[in-house]
Write a protein that holds these residues in place. Sequence first.
Motif, PDB file in Angstrom:
ATOM      1  N   HIS A 129      26.617 -19.202 -42.554  1.00  0.00           N
ATOM      2  CA  HIS A 129      26.983 -18.919 -41.165  1.00  0.00           C
ATOM      3  C   HIS A 129      26.336 -17.626 -40.686  1.00  0.00           C
ATOM      4  O   HIS A 129      25.790 -16.865 -41.487  1.00  0.00           O
ATOM      5  N   ASP A 131      27.500 -14.182 -38.754  1.00  0.00           N
ATOM      6  CA  ASP A 131      28.722 -13.465 -38.370  1.00  0.00           C
ATOM      7  C   ASP A 131      28.832 -13.290 -36.861  1.00  0.00           C
ATOM      8  O   ASP A 131      29.926 -13.275 -36.309  1.00  0.00           O
ATOM      9  N   TYR A 161      22.820  -7.150 -44.127  1.00  0.00           N
ATOM     10  CA  TYR A 161      22.240  -8.219 -43.321  1.00  0.00           C
ATOM     11  C   TYR A 161      22.701  -8.038 -41.880  1.00  0.00           C
ATOM     12  O   TYR A 161      23.648  -7.286 -41.598  1.00  0.00           O
ATOM     13  N   HIS A 209      24.046 -16.483 -43.852  1.00  0.00           N
ATOM     14  CA  HIS A 209      24.462 -16.037 -45.189  1.00  0.00           C
ATOM     15  C   HIS A 209      25.795 -16.699 -45.542  1.00  0.00           C
ATOM     16  O   HIS A 209      26.423 -17.344 -44.697  1.00  0.00           O
TER      17      HIS A 209
HETATM   18 FE   LIG Z   1      29.911 -13.730 -43.084  1.00  0.00          FE
END
Ligand SMILES: [Fe+2]
Length: 284
Positions: free
Chosen positions: A129, A131, A196, A202
């Motif tokens: 997904h 974030d 990230y 991720h």
């Molecule tokens: Fe996440």
Amino acid sequence: MTATLPRLHREDGADAVVAALLEVGGVIVEDMLDAGALARINAEVDPHLEMADPARAHLNPAVAWFFGKRTRHLTALAAKSPSFASDVLCHPLLLGVCDAVLGPSCARYQVNVAHLLDRGPGSDAQMLHRDELVWVHVPRPHPELQVASITALRDFEKANGATRVVPGSHRWPLDRQPEPHEVADAVMPAGASVLYLGSTIHGGGANDTANVWRRGVHLSYVLGWLRTEENHYLATPPEVARRLPRKAQELLGYALHDALASGGGYLGAVDLRDPLEMLDDGSL
Ligand SMILES: [Fe+2]
């Protein structure tokens, strides 16, 4: 051929980390924590984790499915681990990265989530997904909204569910899904972090071990004018926040977001005052 992430060291500095992060979407930074800080944080969270129920209730079935029933959660970590608050939340390299990536798009950035996930044996891989989709109402394209980090408090191996990151995915259209060979495993020793972007695909890996818990801290920062996933004012209330370093108080949202110099205004006041001053004089 499996994808890999760039691998740097804390002493390479924020500029090198920012360059790798913006280019690839994710980067591993080794030795973010020294052995002493690592031991202190682990010792501070141990008693909390012993009481954490991996099968705890969640907001709804979708969130319960995402986290599964084999992960011990510690949220609002700054309120539970003073060493986390001082050594991770206020880590100079993390803040240097946020200065560069988030700084231009807000008057100050803030903590979004400070959440320890102790992913137990048998944990399934998380759905991959981005974030930033929790802020789905922000029109695209938009500047980077979030910088995230997972800091390993135990060694991250492929077998125990090292975080998976898809290099380059921060530049992909939303509907492109990664092929298996495009996913990198953030294998790293305890004390290292993988950073990230909010736009990078991720997810946590599967823990296929029989008895190894994969303990890591998900700490993310977000533009100061967005609603945070964790409600820090309630989760780290004034009586707790008062004991934290000033920088941690600021990052947890107790500082005003003062955009006056950019032609904006103030966010986050209490009774028309700066909550930081009120923490100091006891009126909060
Ligand atoms: Fe996440």
